[in-house]
Design an enzyme around this catalytic site. Structure first.
Site, PDB file in Angstrom:
ATOM      1  N   SER A  61       0.929  -1.321   0.064  1.00 25.10           N
ATOM      2  CA  SER A  61       0.020   0.000  -0.146  1.00 25.10           C
ATOM      3  C   SER A  61       0.806   1.439   0.020  1.00 25.10           C
ATOM      4  CB  SER A  61      -0.806  -0.094   1.182  1.00 25.10           C
ATOM      5  OG  SER A  61      -1.602  -0.991   1.271  1.00 25.10           O
TER       6      SER A  61
HETATM    7  N1  SAH Z   1      -0.069  -5.475   4.377  1.00 26.64           N
HETATM    8  C1  SAH Z   1       0.679  -5.583   2.965  1.00 26.64           C
HETATM    9  C2  SAH Z   1      -0.516  -5.544   1.650  1.00 26.64           C
HETATM   10  C3  SAH Z   1      -0.572  -6.541   1.002  1.00 26.64           C
HETATM   11  S1  SAH Z   1      -1.799  -6.620  -0.225  1.00 26.64           S
HETATM   12  C4  SAH Z   1       1.817  -4.952   2.770  1.00 26.64           C
HETATM   13  O1  SAH Z   1       2.251  -4.283   3.855  1.00 26.64           O
HETATM   14  O2  SAH Z   1       2.688  -5.347   1.870  1.00 26.64           O
HETATM   15  C5  SAH Z   1      -2.886  -7.924   0.315  1.00 26.64           C
HETATM   16  C6  SAH Z   1      -2.420  -9.012   0.745  1.00 26.64           C
HETATM   17  O3  SAH Z   1      -3.681  -9.983   1.142  1.00 26.64           O
HETATM   18  C7  SAH Z   1      -2.074  -9.991  -0.649  1.00 26.64           C
HETATM   19  O4  SAH Z   1      -0.664 -10.575  -0.396  1.00 26.64           O
HETATM   20  C8  SAH Z   1      -3.077 -10.920  -0.619  1.00 26.64           C
HETATM   21  O5  SAH Z   1      -2.379 -12.301  -1.114  1.00 26.64           O
HETATM   22  C9  SAH Z   1      -3.408 -11.113   0.992  1.00 26.64           C
HETATM   23  N2  SAH Z   1      -4.833 -11.870   1.120  1.00 26.64           N
HETATM   24  C10 SAH Z   1      -5.898 -11.878   0.290  1.00 26.64           C
HETATM   25  N3  SAH Z   1      -6.773 -12.661   0.753  1.00 26.64           N
HETATM   26  C11 SAH Z   1      -6.476 -13.081   2.012  1.00 26.64           C
HETATM   27  C12 SAH Z   1      -6.573 -13.879   2.937  1.00 26.64           C
HETATM   28  N4  SAH Z   1      -8.176 -14.436   2.931  1.00 26.64           N
HETATM   29  N5  SAH Z   1      -6.019 -14.280   3.940  1.00 26.64           N
HETATM   30  C13 SAH Z   1      -4.859 -13.728   3.975  1.00 26.64           C
HETATM   31  N6  SAH Z   1      -4.301 -13.024   3.034  1.00 26.64           N
HETATM   32  C14 SAH Z   1      -5.033 -12.648   1.895  1.00 26.64           C
END
Ligand code: SAH
Length: 214
Positions: A61
Protein backbone atom coordinates in the site's frame (compact mmCIF):
# COMPACT_ATOMS: atom_id res chain seq x y z
CA UNK A 1 21.79 7.18 4.33
CA UNK A 2 20.03 7.98 1.07
CA UNK A 3 17.05 5.86 2.08
CA UNK A 4 16.89 7.37 5.53
CA UNK A 5 16.65 10.82 4.00
CA UNK A 6 13.91 9.69 1.61
CA UNK A 7 12.06 8.12 4.52
CA UNK A 8 12.13 11.29 6.62
CA UNK A 9 10.92 13.29 3.60
CA UNK A 10 8.09 10.80 3.11
CA UNK A 11 6.94 11.23 6.71
CA UNK A 12 7.07 15.00 6.47
CA UNK A 13 5.44 15.51 3.07
CA UNK A 14 3.03 12.59 2.81
CA UNK A 15 2.04 11.97 6.42
CA UNK A 16 2.50 15.02 8.66
CA UNK A 17 1.39 17.41 5.92
CA UNK A 18 -1.83 15.39 5.50
CA UNK A 19 -2.77 15.24 9.13
CA UNK A 20 -1.21 12.06 10.55
CA UNK A 21 -0.45 13.03 14.16
CA UNK A 22 0.04 9.83 16.20
CA UNK A 23 3.70 10.11 17.28
CA UNK A 24 4.07 6.32 17.42
CA UNK A 25 2.95 5.99 13.81
CA UNK A 26 5.27 8.76 12.62
CA UNK A 27 8.22 7.31 14.53
CA UNK A 28 7.54 3.79 13.22
CA UNK A 29 7.41 4.98 9.63
CA UNK A 30 10.62 6.96 10.09
CA UNK A 31 12.23 3.72 11.23
CA UNK A 32 11.00 0.79 9.09
CA UNK A 33 13.19 0.42 5.96
CA UNK A 34 10.35 0.28 3.41
CA UNK A 35 12.81 -0.18 0.51
CA UNK A 36 13.75 -3.62 1.86
CA UNK A 37 10.15 -4.82 1.46
CA UNK A 38 10.13 -4.35 -2.34
CA UNK A 39 12.22 -5.93 -5.11
CA UNK A 40 15.64 -4.48 -5.81
CA UNK A 41 14.44 -2.89 -9.05
CA UNK A 42 11.83 -0.83 -7.16
CA UNK A 43 13.90 0.23 -4.14
CA UNK A 44 14.44 3.76 -5.39
CA UNK A 45 10.68 4.21 -5.69
CA UNK A 46 9.84 2.73 -2.29
CA UNK A 47 9.29 6.10 -0.60
CA UNK A 48 7.07 7.51 -3.36
CA UNK A 49 3.44 8.52 -2.79
CA UNK A 50 1.94 5.40 -4.42
CA UNK A 51 1.49 1.63 -4.05
CA UNK A 52 4.00 -0.71 -5.72
CA UNK A 53 3.75 -4.25 -7.10
CA UNK A 54 5.17 -7.04 -4.90
CA UNK A 55 4.55 -10.00 -7.25
CA UNK A 56 1.61 -12.43 -7.50
CA UNK A 57 -0.49 -9.45 -8.70
CA UNK A 58 -0.47 -8.01 -5.18
CA UNK A 59 0.70 -4.59 -3.96
CA UNK A 60 2.33 -2.87 -1.00
CA UNK A 61 0.00 0.00 0.00
CA UNK A 62 0.83 3.67 -0.43
CA UNK A 63 2.61 5.02 2.70
CA UNK A 64 -0.29 7.35 3.58
CA UNK A 65 -2.79 4.46 3.64
CA UNK A 66 -0.49 2.45 5.93
CA UNK A 67 -0.26 5.45 8.27
CA UNK A 68 -3.99 6.18 8.20
CA UNK A 69 -4.95 2.58 8.97
CA UNK A 70 -2.33 2.24 11.69
CA UNK A 71 -3.38 5.51 13.32
CA UNK A 72 -7.03 4.39 13.26
CA UNK A 73 -6.06 1.36 15.37
CA UNK A 74 -4.92 3.63 18.25
CA UNK A 75 -2.22 1.15 19.23
CA UNK A 76 -0.54 0.96 22.59
CA UNK A 77 2.64 -0.91 23.48
CA UNK A 78 0.83 -3.81 25.17
CA UNK A 79 -1.57 -4.48 22.30
CA UNK A 80 -1.79 -7.74 20.38
CA UNK A 81 -2.68 -7.15 16.74
CA UNK A 82 -4.02 -9.43 14.01
CA UNK A 83 -3.26 -8.54 10.39
CA UNK A 84 -4.95 -10.27 7.44
CA UNK A 85 -2.85 -9.97 4.27
CA UNK A 86 0.89 -10.01 5.11
CA UNK A 87 1.89 -9.21 1.51
CA UNK A 88 5.35 -7.65 1.56
CA UNK A 89 5.36 -7.54 5.37
CA UNK A 90 5.75 -3.76 5.52
CA UNK A 91 2.49 -3.02 7.33
CA UNK A 92 3.23 -5.78 9.86
CA UNK A 93 6.67 -4.27 10.56
CA UNK A 94 5.10 -0.85 11.18
CA UNK A 95 2.63 -2.45 13.60
CA UNK A 96 5.44 -4.38 15.29
CA UNK A 97 7.36 -1.17 16.02
CA UNK A 98 4.42 0.03 18.14
CA UNK A 99 2.51 -2.96 19.52
CA UNK A 100 3.50 -5.89 21.73
CA UNK A 101 2.94 -8.64 19.18
CA UNK A 102 1.66 -8.94 15.62
CA UNK A 103 -0.04 -12.04 14.21
CA UNK A 104 -0.12 -11.86 10.43
CA UNK A 105 -1.78 -14.20 7.92
CA UNK A 106 -1.12 -14.60 4.18
CA UNK A 107 -2.82 -16.92 1.66
CA UNK A 108 -0.11 -16.85 -1.05
CA UNK A 109 2.80 -19.10 -0.15
CA UNK A 110 5.61 -17.25 -1.96
CA UNK A 111 4.69 -13.94 -0.29
CA UNK A 112 4.41 -15.62 3.10
CA UNK A 113 7.92 -17.09 2.75
CA UNK A 114 9.45 -13.84 1.54
CA UNK A 115 7.92 -11.85 4.38
CA UNK A 116 9.03 -14.42 6.96
CA UNK A 117 12.59 -14.11 5.68
CA UNK A 118 12.67 -10.31 5.91
CA UNK A 119 11.18 -10.34 9.44
CA UNK A 120 14.00 -12.65 10.52
CA UNK A 121 16.65 -10.55 8.77
CA UNK A 122 15.42 -7.38 10.43
CA UNK A 123 14.95 -9.16 13.78
CA UNK A 124 11.22 -8.56 14.13
CA UNK A 125 10.86 -11.33 16.68
CA UNK A 126 7.44 -10.09 17.78
CA UNK A 127 5.82 -10.93 14.43
CA UNK A 128 4.14 -14.32 14.19
CA UNK A 129 3.33 -15.46 10.64
CA UNK A 130 0.85 -18.00 9.32
CA UNK A 131 0.18 -19.31 5.81
CA UNK A 132 -3.60 -19.52 5.81
CA UNK A 133 -6.92 -17.93 4.82
CA UNK A 134 -7.41 -15.06 7.24
CA UNK A 135 -11.14 -14.54 6.69
CA UNK A 136 -11.85 -16.95 9.54
CA UNK A 137 -9.30 -15.24 11.78
CA UNK A 138 -6.89 -16.89 14.22
CA UNK A 139 -9.11 -18.26 16.95
CA UNK A 140 -6.37 -19.82 19.15
CA UNK A 141 -4.73 -16.44 19.65
CA UNK A 142 -7.92 -14.37 20.05
CA UNK A 143 -9.17 -12.00 21.35
CA UNK A 144 -7.11 -9.24 19.71
CA UNK A 145 -6.84 -5.60 20.78
CA UNK A 146 -6.70 -4.57 17.14
CA UNK A 147 -7.41 -6.19 13.76
CA UNK A 148 -6.31 -4.81 10.40
CA UNK A 149 -7.40 -6.24 7.07
CA UNK A 150 -5.22 -5.06 4.17
CA UNK A 151 -7.32 -6.52 1.34
CA UNK A 152 -10.78 -5.46 0.16
CA UNK A 153 -13.70 -7.48 1.55
CA UNK A 154 -17.23 -7.86 0.12
CA UNK A 155 -18.49 -7.66 3.72
CA UNK A 156 -17.00 -7.74 7.22
CA UNK A 157 -16.10 -11.36 8.08
CA UNK A 158 -18.05 -12.38 11.18
CA UNK A 159 -15.19 -14.40 12.71
CA UNK A 160 -12.99 -11.30 12.81
CA UNK A 161 -15.60 -9.28 14.71
CA UNK A 162 -16.00 -12.21 17.13
CA UNK A 163 -12.22 -12.26 17.73
CA UNK A 164 -12.03 -8.58 18.67
CA UNK A 165 -11.57 -7.87 22.40
CA UNK A 166 -13.91 -5.56 24.30
CA UNK A 167 -12.26 -2.18 23.75
CA UNK A 168 -10.76 -3.49 20.50
CA UNK A 169 -10.48 -1.61 17.18
CA UNK A 170 -10.63 -2.95 13.63
CA UNK A 171 -10.02 -1.38 10.21
CA UNK A 172 -11.13 -3.05 7.01
CA UNK A 173 -11.81 -1.96 3.41
CA UNK A 174 -15.34 -3.05 2.44
CA UNK A 175 -16.92 -2.73 -1.00
CA UNK A 176 -16.79 -4.11 -4.53
CA UNK A 177 -13.68 -5.15 -6.43
CA UNK A 178 -12.89 -1.68 -7.75
CA UNK A 179 -13.47 0.58 -4.77
CA UNK A 180 -14.15 0.20 -1.10
CA UNK A 181 -14.86 2.25 2.01
CA UNK A 182 -12.35 2.06 4.81
CA UNK A 183 -14.46 1.00 7.79
CA UNK A 184 -13.36 1.48 11.39
CA UNK A 185 -15.15 -0.69 13.89
CA UNK A 186 -14.93 -0.55 17.68
CA UNK A 187 -16.24 -3.06 20.19
CA UNK A 188 -17.21 -1.72 23.61
CA UNK A 189 -19.29 -3.26 26.37
CA UNK A 190 -22.51 -2.12 24.66
CA UNK A 191 -21.71 -3.60 21.25
CA UNK A 192 -20.16 -2.73 17.90
CA UNK A 193 -19.81 0.81 16.51
CA UNK A 194 -18.82 1.58 12.91
CA UNK A 195 -17.50 4.68 11.20
CA UNK A 196 -16.55 5.25 7.57
CA UNK A 197 -13.09 6.74 7.05
CA UNK A 198 -13.59 7.24 3.29
CA UNK A 199 -12.86 5.67 -0.07
CA UNK A 200 -9.91 3.42 -0.84
CA UNK A 201 -8.77 0.75 -3.27
CA UNK A 202 -7.27 -2.59 -2.29
CA UNK A 203 -6.67 -5.96 -3.91
CA UNK A 204 -9.27 -8.62 -3.13
CA UNK A 205 -9.65 -10.46 0.16
CA UNK A 206 -9.97 -14.01 -1.16
CA UNK A 207 -11.26 -16.78 1.06
CA UNK A 208 -14.03 -18.66 2.77
CA UNK A 209 -15.69 -15.49 4.08
CA UNK A 210 -14.34 -13.12 1.40
CA UNK A 211 -14.34 -13.15 -2.41
CA UNK A 212 -14.56 -16.74 -3.61
CA UNK A 213 -12.27 -16.36 -6.62
CA UNK A 214 -8.92 -14.66 -7.01
N1 SAH B 1 -0.16 -5.46 4.18
C1 SAH B 1 0.49 -5.70 2.92
C2 SAH B 1 -0.41 -5.37 1.74
C3 SAH B 1 -0.64 -6.61 0.99
S1 SAH B 1 -1.77 -6.63 -0.32
C4 SAH B 1 1.82 -4.97 2.81
O1 SAH B 1 2.16 -4.19 3.71
O2 SAH B 1 2.54 -5.20 1.85
C5 SAH B 1 -2.97 -7.76 0.31
C6 SAH B 1 -2.49 -9.14 0.66
O3 SAH B 1 -3.60 -9.85 1.20
C7 SAH B 1 -2.00 -9.96 -0.52
O4 SAH B 1 -0.71 -10.43 -0.25
C8 SAH B 1 -3.00 -11.11 -0.60
O5 SAH B 1 -2.44 -12.34 -1.02
C9 SAH B 1 -3.48 -11.20 0.84
N2 SAH B 1 -4.76 -11.86 1.05
C10 SAH B 1 -5.89 -11.76 0.30
N3 SAH B 1 -6.88 -12.51 0.83
C11 SAH B 1 -6.36 -13.10 1.95
C12 SAH B 1 -6.89 -13.99 2.94
N4 SAH B 1 -8.14 -14.44 2.89
N5 SAH B 1 -6.08 -14.37 3.95
C13 SAH B 1 -4.79 -13.94 4.02
N6 SAH B 1 -4.24 -13.10 3.11
C14 SAH B 1 -5.01 -12.68 2.10
Amino acid sequence: MKYQRLRHEMVKRQLEARGITDPNVLAAMRTVPRHLFVSEALMDQAYGDFPLPIGEQQTISQPYIVAEMTQALQLGKDDRVLEIGTGSGYQAAVLAQIAYRVYTMERIYSLYIKARRIFDQLKYYNIVTRYSDGTTGWKDQSPFDAIIVTAGAPKIPKALVDQLAVGGRMVIPVGDQHCQDLIRLVRDKNGIHQTNLGGCRFVKLVGEDGWRDA
